[in-house]
Structures are given as C-alpha cells and as structure tokens.
Design a protein around this motif. Structure first.
Motif, PDB file in Angstrom:
ATOM      1  N   UNK A 196      19.234  -6.721  -3.540  1.00  0.00           N
ATOM      2  CA  UNK A 196      19.069  -7.350  -4.842  1.00  0.00           C
ATOM      3  C   UNK A 196      18.657  -6.271  -5.836  1.00  0.00           C
ATOM      4  N   UNK A 197      18.763  -6.614  -7.101  1.00  0.00           N
ATOM      5  CA  UNK A 197      18.413  -5.651  -8.149  1.00  0.00           C
ATOM      6  C   UNK A 197      16.892  -5.563  -8.258  1.00  0.00           C
ATOM      7  N   UNK A 198      16.346  -4.416  -7.893  1.00  0.00           N
ATOM      8  CA  UNK A 198      14.885  -4.235  -7.917  1.00  0.00           C
ATOM      9  C   UNK A 198      14.481  -3.188  -8.956  1.00  0.00           C
ATOM     10  N   UNK A 199      15.368  -2.884  -9.887  1.00  0.00           N
ATOM     11  CA  UNK A 199      15.060  -1.832 -10.861  1.00  0.00           C
ATOM     12  C   UNK A 199      13.826  -2.172 -11.695  1.00  0.00           C
ATOM     13  N   UNK A 200      13.694  -3.445 -12.033  1.00  0.00           N
ATOM     14  CA  UNK A 200      12.524  -3.826 -12.827  1.00  0.00           C
ATOM     15  C   UNK A 200      11.240  -3.654 -12.007  1.00  0.00           C
ATOM     16  N   UNK A 201      11.304  -4.016 -10.728  1.00  0.00           N
ATOM     17  CA  UNK A 201      10.136  -3.865  -9.865  1.00  0.00           C
ATOM     18  C   UNK A 201       9.781  -2.381  -9.688  1.00  0.00           C
ATOM     19  N   UNK A 210      -2.883  -1.038 -12.657  1.00  0.00           N
ATOM     20  CA  UNK A 210      -2.778  -1.194 -11.204  1.00  0.00           C
ATOM     21  C   UNK A 210      -2.411  -2.624 -10.815  1.00  0.00           C
ATOM     22  N   UNK A 211      -2.805  -3.596 -11.636  1.00  0.00           N
ATOM     23  CA  UNK A 211      -2.458  -4.977 -11.332  1.00  0.00           C
ATOM     24  C   UNK A 211      -0.945  -5.184 -11.377  1.00  0.00           C
ATOM     25  N   UNK A 212      -0.304  -4.502 -12.324  1.00  0.00           N
ATOM     26  CA  UNK A 212       1.153  -4.591 -12.419  1.00  0.00           C
ATOM     27  C   UNK A 212       1.782  -3.948 -11.192  1.00  0.00           C
ATOM     28  N   UNK A 213       1.230  -2.812 -10.761  1.00  0.00           N
ATOM     29  CA  UNK A 213       1.775  -2.128  -9.584  1.00  0.00           C
ATOM     30  C   UNK A 213       1.613  -2.997  -8.333  1.00  0.00           C
ATOM     31  N   UNK A 214       0.452  -3.615  -8.216  1.00  0.00           N
ATOM     32  CA  UNK A 214       0.209  -4.485  -7.062  1.00  0.00           C
ATOM     33  C   UNK A 214       1.164  -5.677  -7.091  1.00  0.00           C
ATOM     34  N   UNK A 215       1.331  -6.256  -8.276  1.00  0.00           N
ATOM     35  CA  UNK A 215       2.236  -7.398  -8.412  1.00  0.00           C
ATOM     36  C   UNK A 215       3.661  -7.012  -8.025  1.00  0.00           C
ATOM     37  N   UNK A 216       4.094  -5.815  -8.431  1.00  0.00           N
ATOM     38  CA  UNK A 216       5.440  -5.354  -8.083  1.00  0.00           C
ATOM     39  C   UNK A 216       5.583  -5.221  -6.568  1.00  0.00           C
ATOM     40  N   UNK A 217       4.560  -4.697  -5.916  1.00  0.00           N
ATOM     41  CA  UNK A 217       4.592  -4.565  -4.447  1.00  0.00           C
ATOM     42  C   UNK A 217       4.733  -5.932  -3.791  1.00  0.00           C
ATOM     43  N   UNK A 239       0.656   6.750  -1.622  1.00  0.00           N
ATOM     44  CA  UNK A 239      -0.311   7.793  -1.997  1.00  0.00           C
ATOM     45  C   UNK A 239      -1.003   7.484  -3.323  1.00  0.00           C
ATOM     46  N   UNK A 240      -0.921   6.236  -3.756  1.00  0.00           N
ATOM     47  CA  UNK A 240      -1.529   5.851  -5.032  1.00  0.00           C
ATOM     48  C   UNK A 240      -3.036   6.125  -5.028  1.00  0.00           C
ATOM     49  N   UNK A 241      -3.568   6.351  -6.211  1.00  0.00           N
ATOM     50  CA  UNK A 241      -5.004   6.615  -6.327  1.00  0.00           C
ATOM     51  C   UNK A 241      -5.840   5.376  -6.032  1.00  0.00           C
ATOM     52  N   UNK A 245      -3.517  -0.711  -4.285  1.00  0.00           N
ATOM     53  CA  UNK A 245      -2.092  -0.431  -4.465  1.00  0.00           C
ATOM     54  C   UNK A 245      -1.518   0.165  -3.185  1.00  0.00           C
ATOM     55  N   UNK A 246      -2.266   1.092  -2.571  1.00  0.00           N
ATOM     56  CA  UNK A 246      -1.784   1.711  -1.324  1.00  0.00           C
ATOM     57  C   UNK A 246      -1.548   0.643  -0.252  1.00  0.00           C
ATOM     58  N   UNK A 247      -2.519  -0.239  -0.103  1.00  0.00           N
ATOM     59  CA  UNK A 247      -2.380  -1.279   0.918  1.00  0.00           C
ATOM     60  C   UNK A 247      -1.227  -2.228   0.602  1.00  0.00           C
ATOM     61  N   UNK A 248      -1.058  -2.559  -0.668  1.00  0.00           N
ATOM     62  CA  UNK A 248       0.037  -3.452  -1.065  1.00  0.00           C
ATOM     63  C   UNK A 248       1.393  -2.799  -0.817  1.00  0.00           C
ATOM     64  N   UNK A 249       1.477  -1.495  -1.070  1.00  0.00           N
ATOM     65  CA  UNK A 249       2.734  -0.774  -0.857  1.00  0.00           C
ATOM     66  C   UNK A 249       3.093  -0.739   0.626  1.00  0.00           C
ATOM     67  N   UNK A 250       2.100  -0.477   1.474  1.00  0.00           N
ATOM     68  CA  UNK A 250       2.356  -0.438   2.918  1.00  0.00           C
ATOM     69  C   UNK A 250       2.779  -1.815   3.418  1.00  0.00           C
TER      70      UNK A 250
END
Length: 656
Positions: A196-201, A210-217, A239-241, A245-250
């Motif tokens: 799917x198109x994930x360019x916006x994410x 960081x809330x936006x980054x977490x939401x995207x994850x 590797x986020x600070x 965010x790191x946990x959400x990405x994983x």
C-alpha cells in the motif's frame, strides 16, 4: 414522419420490440482494457425517457381515442369532417413528439460521451499507476517469470514460425504464463498488490513531534506485511532519540514480519546498548525467528549472549537450542555458563535426555577443563550430574570420572555418573572397592558407592564382599539393589538377602524388592528358595514362590523332584510354582503332561486345582487325561475344581 408511418412504428424502429412502451437495449462494442472487461449498454431515447413522458404518451393515446368519437365541445359532428380534423391534429402532435425525442436523444448522447471520456481517463490513470508499481516487483519474481516465458517459447519453437528473432507464443502458452504469475502472486508477500502507499507515513516518521512519529509507527504496524515499503525508514527510527519511538518502530517491524529481516542487525545493536525494553525480544523473534536469537548468543557482549540463551530457552525448537547450548556451556563468562547448564539441566531432568545427547562432547570437554576456581568447579560438577543422565552415551568421560573419585567435591557426582554407564565403567570397580572398604565415606556417599557398583552390573562381582562388609541398617536398600544388579556373582550375598527377607516378610514393598533381587541372582538362589517353600511362615513361603516363578523354567527340574511325595504344604507350594511358570511360559514345561495328569489324583484340592490351571494350556490331550478331567467335574471336595474342570473341557471342545 413519413406517410403511413405511425408512432408505434417509430418506437419499434428506435428501440422497442413489442409495443410503444417496451424496450430492448442495444449493446455497444465492449470497452476492454488491460486487466478489465467493461461492457457499456447504449440506451435508446425511449429507455432514458422518464415516467412523466410515458404518462404523456398514454394521455395522447386517450386523446386520440376521444377525438374520434366526439368534438371538443362534446357534440356529435359529421364523421368525415371529424376524421380530417383528427388526422391534422394527430400529425401535428406527432411532429411535436418527434422534436422532443430528438432533443432528448441529443442530450443523452452528449452525457454518454462525457461518461465514456471520464472512464477512459480513469482507466489510463489506473494503467499509469500499475506501471509504476510494477517496477517495484522483486527481481526474483521477474527472473522466474522471464525464465518460464523463455522456456515456454523455446518449447514452441519447433512448431511456431519465427519472425524478427522473436518467438510467436500461442494463446495457450500465454495462459500457462498467466497461471504461473497468479500462483506466484499468491505465494510472494512482496508482490505489488500486497503493498500500500505508505509515503505519508514515511514522511511522518521524520516529523519533529515524537507523537507523530509514534502514530506513524502504529499505523504502519496495522498494515502488517503490506507496509513493507516503510522498512528502511523504520530501521532509522529504531535508533531514534526517544525510547517510545524506538519501541514503536521495532513493534511495527515485527508486524511486517520476516520480510523485515534486514532490521535484525540494527535491533541487536540497539538491544546491546540497552535502549530497548524487554518486548524487543518478542519483536526480534517475529522478524528473524530462531536465527535472530542465535545471533544474540554469539554477540561479543556477555550480557547479550546470556539474553540469547534465555530467549531461546523460551521459544526455540529443541534442536536449535541444543546446538547453542553445546557452545554456551563452554562460554568464558560465568553467568552465561550458569544459565546454559541450568537450561540443559531442566531439559534432561525427569524426562527423556536422549534429544540432548549432542551436548555430551561439550560436557566432557567442560569437565576436563584445567581451571580450578569456585565458578569452574561448580560448573564442572553440574556437568557431571548431567552426564549421569546419558548413561553409556557418556562413556568417554569414564577416565576423567575415575580421577574425580579422589576429590570429595566431585566424588558423589562422579560415582553417580559411573553407576549409570554399566559395564562401560568397569574400570572404576577397583577404586569403588577401596572407597567402600575405607570406612571414610559418609552414609550418603557410601550409599552412592554401593549403587555405583551395582550399576556397573556383573562386572562388579569383585565388589560383593566389600559391599557385604559395609552393609548396615542405613544401606539395606542399596545393598539389595546392588546384589540383584550384579546377578549370579552375588551368590555370597544370598544368606544376607534371605535374612533381610525374613525381617521384612510382612512389608510388601520391601519383600518384593528382595524377592526380585533373589530372582536376579538366578540359579544360586533356587535351592534356598525351594527350602523356604516349606517354611511355617506362610508369607515367607509365598515370597519364595514368587521368586521361583520369576526365575522361570530353570527351577522346574528341582521342583518336580519328589513333587508327589512331599508334605501337603510343600506339594501345594511346588504345584503353585509350576502353575505360575505355565502362565508365563507354558512351552518350557509342556513336556511334563504325565506329571500334571498325576497331580489330578492328589489328595489336596489345591494341588488338583493347580493341575487344571496347567492343563488348560494344552490344545489336545490323550483320552486318559480327558477322562481324569471329566472325573474332576464331580470333585466331591471343591467347587472351584468342578468349575475349572468344566471350563477346561469346554475349551478343548471348542478347539476341536
């Protein structure tokens, strides 16, 4: 409208088949595009005419009917004049209707043309997007399809003309390629229709908030494998600070699944830096399965290796875990060794240890290590205890174990391991004799030494005198076990065993243990046990019967001697032994039919009952024996004898 042509004719010519208000759609040429088959229906004007126009047409028909009968004022007039007027008015009305129809048809044609242009534009846009996505198809998929197409083309070369160096593929062959592509699309999770198109994410993954980054994850995680295009961006966020965010990405990578394996090294590094929480192990396993956790066990950091062993013990298949433990039980780090040995101990304790047998070489290597520190000593002793569970499979450790018999810290573990290896550990017998005779062992260690000698079996018969000398009230069970395991070589211990049997004659559990050991000693025990059959203690006589039955056919000749001339109790006991042996192994005594038939004439009903118990195993018997059994049907003393005789005769009758 042409002369002689009325409204019904016009409607039939322009879209109706059965009357002025029924229509049949006329089909236009199908509109076909790649991946689509769209059919458009060309509607005639009457079909697009709304209900209002239909009502007008009906009203017109009614008006025409009325005008043929009366004038506008309702008076009857000259029919000829009225017909002329009606024809003029009808023609005018028809011309007006024709004008309205033409205007409506022009409007409908214009609308239809706009619709076709719009659909064509959308189809072109769809083709453009499909072409863009098609470029992202995995190279493996492209190569596979290209190879299959080439193969099919080559197969057709012998029957297909060649033009400009290109094989002309038949429609049937193209169908084969299409089927192949569909099958591959279903099996390959990375094909374009899965994405799917994930360019916006992806853009949001780089947001300053960081809330936006977490939401995207989280949104990518919801997509699962379909969010594969975001793997690279998610790896950067590992590797986020910000820890959240790191946990959400994983977590998002874990939901994408095995196709995110490229993230494993980064996740491992971040775990090593202790910048991820405990849930990272679950995610790592979802992405890389056992392989990812195995990599942890080989990490340069000891803590990572320890975590790897721990997580594998929770999740991995046995074979993978055993291979890892074969390495980690030799780890230079104390904590890693401790955890590895504890894990192996749990795998082999109170269950079949055979699946863990591949660790035996590593365990032997461990106990041979020269280090002598508290940690290494404890680990070597633990390894010896584990080796004891593998028995003869660990026989290569015997020389080292014999050396450890001189070291109190390892002695009990070493003796236990030696006792589990049977005759393969016979080289340890001299050292065990010295330990048993020395009188310096604790009660516990002495028990262990006696059990070790018994575990070696017949090859430890030289230890019997030492065991007898050391036998005491605290070692009775161990001595009984050892003498039985050593077998015929324990003949000197028979008086001890009979004495212990008399002591525990009313203790069923202990008595059964002693009886079993006497039976294991075998032939040397026969005469003493037969003598015991005449004991005034019925319990002792019963234990002797049990032991003789367990010894089996070897006791038969001695039992038969003087069978019919003994005292009643002795005859009963001996006949009971024969009946018991017949139940276990009738073939070994089948040649004694005459003796068993003679037992039917015995004066004690129990002897006659035992005789019938034996005779029931014969398929056929001579007439004289059958006659004796017939007589037993009327036994004057015992109902049991009468019933069993009847059963035996019925059984013989059925076999005939």
């Amino acid at each position: 409208m042409a002369e002689g042509k009325n409204l019904e004719w016009w409607l039939a010519e322009n879209g109706t088949t059965t009357g002025p208000f029924s229509t049949e759609p006329k089909m236009s040429k199908p509109f076909q595009r790649k991946g689509h088959h769209i059919t458009y229906v060309h509607l005639t004007p009457i079909q697009r005419w709304d209900l209002k126009m239909v009502a007008h047409a009906k009203l017109l028909c009614l008006l025409l009917l009325a005008l043929t009968v009366a004038g506008c004022d309702g008076r009857i007039t000259d029919p000829a004049l009225e017909v002329s007027q009606i024809n003029d008015e009808t023609e005018a009305a028809q011309q007006e209707i024709m004008h309205d129809f033409k205007e409506m048809q022009n409007e409908i044609d214009a609308d239809l043309l706009d619709m076709q242009n719009e659909i064509a534009a959308e189809a072109n846009e769809y083709d453009r997007k499909m072409a863009e996505i098609g470029q992202e198809i995995s190279m493996s998929g492209r190569q596979h399809r290209a190879q299959e197409s080439t193969r099919i083309s080559k197969e057709s070369e012998s029957t297909t003309p060649i033009k400009r160096d290109e094989a002309i593929v038949t429609s049937e062959q193209m169908k084969k390629v299409a089927v192949l592509n569909e099958q591959e699309d279903d099996q390959n999770p990375s094909l374009p229709f899965k994405h799917v198109d994930v360019r916006e994410h992806i853009r949001d993954l780089n947001d300053v908030d960081k809330k936006v980054r977490i939401s995207a994850c989280k949104k990518i995680a919801e997509l699962g494998p379909a969010g594969a295009d975001s793997i690279k961006a998610l790896i950067e966020r590992v590797n986020d600070d910000e820890a959240d965010v790191r946990n959400a990405a994983v977590t998002a990578l874990a939901e994408i699944g095995p196709i995110a394996k490229s993230a494993v090294p980064t996740i491992v590094d971040v775990i090593a830096s202790e910048r991820l929480n405990y849930t990272a192990f679950d995610s790592l396993y979802k992405i890389g399965d056992d392989e990812a956790l195995v990599k942890l066990t080989m990490h340069e950091q000891a803590q990572m290796r320890k975590w790897g062993v721990r997580e594998l013990a929770k999740r991995a298949h046995g074979k993978v875990l055993i291979e890892v433990l074969s390495n980690t039980i030799l780890d230079e780090d104390q904590d890693v060794r401790t955890l590895s040995l504890d894990t192996l101990n749990k795998l082999t304790f109170a269950r079949d240890p055979i699946p863990a047998a591949p660790t035996v070489p590593a365990l032997i290597t461990l106990i041979k290590r020269p280090e002598s520190t508290n940690a290494w000593d404890v680990h070597k002793r633990s390894a010896i205890w584990i080796l004891a569970r593998f028995g003869a499979r660990a026989k290569a450790a015997v020389p080292t174990l014999v050396k450890y018999l001189d070291e109190p810290f390892y002695r009990d573990a070493a003796m236990t391991a030696i006792g589990s290896m049977g005759s393969d550990a016979k080289s340890a017998v001299p050292k065990l004799i010295i330990l048993i005779e020395g009188g310096k062992l604790s009660f516990t260690s002495l028990k262990t030494a006696i059990l070790a000698a018994g575990g070696i079996g017949p090859d430890a018969k030289s230890a019997v005198p030492a065991i007898l000398d050391a036998a005491g009230i605290n070692q009775e069970v161990e001595c009984i076990y050892a003498f039985g395991e050593i077998g015929p070589g324990s003949e000197p211990a028979i008086p001890y065993l009979l004495r212990i049997l008399n002591k525990y004659r009313n203790d069923e559990r202990m008595a059964n243990t002693i009886v079993h050991s006497l039976a294991q000693v075998g032939e040397p025990s026969i005469d003493p046990l037969i003598d015991l059959l005449a004991s005034e203690e019925s319990s002792l006589a019963g234990h002797a019967e049990t032991a003789l039955i367990e010894i089996g056919p070897n006791v038969v000749p001695t039992i038969l001697e003087g069978l019919l001339s003994q005292e009643p109790d002795a005859r009963i006991s001996r006949s009971s032994v024969l009946a018991g042996i017949a139940e276990k192994d009738f073939g070994t005594i089948a040649n004694q039919l005459d003796t068993f038939a003679a037992m039917l004439d015995d004066g004690h009903y129990k002897v006659r009952l035992n005789a019938l118990t034996i005779l029931k195993h014969y398929e056929t018997v001579p007439v004289i024996v059958r006659a004796k059994v017939e007589k037993a049907k009327d036994d004057p003393e015992s109902k049991q004898v009468r019933e069993l005789a009847t059963t035996v005769l019925d059984k013989w009758a059925d076999r005939q």
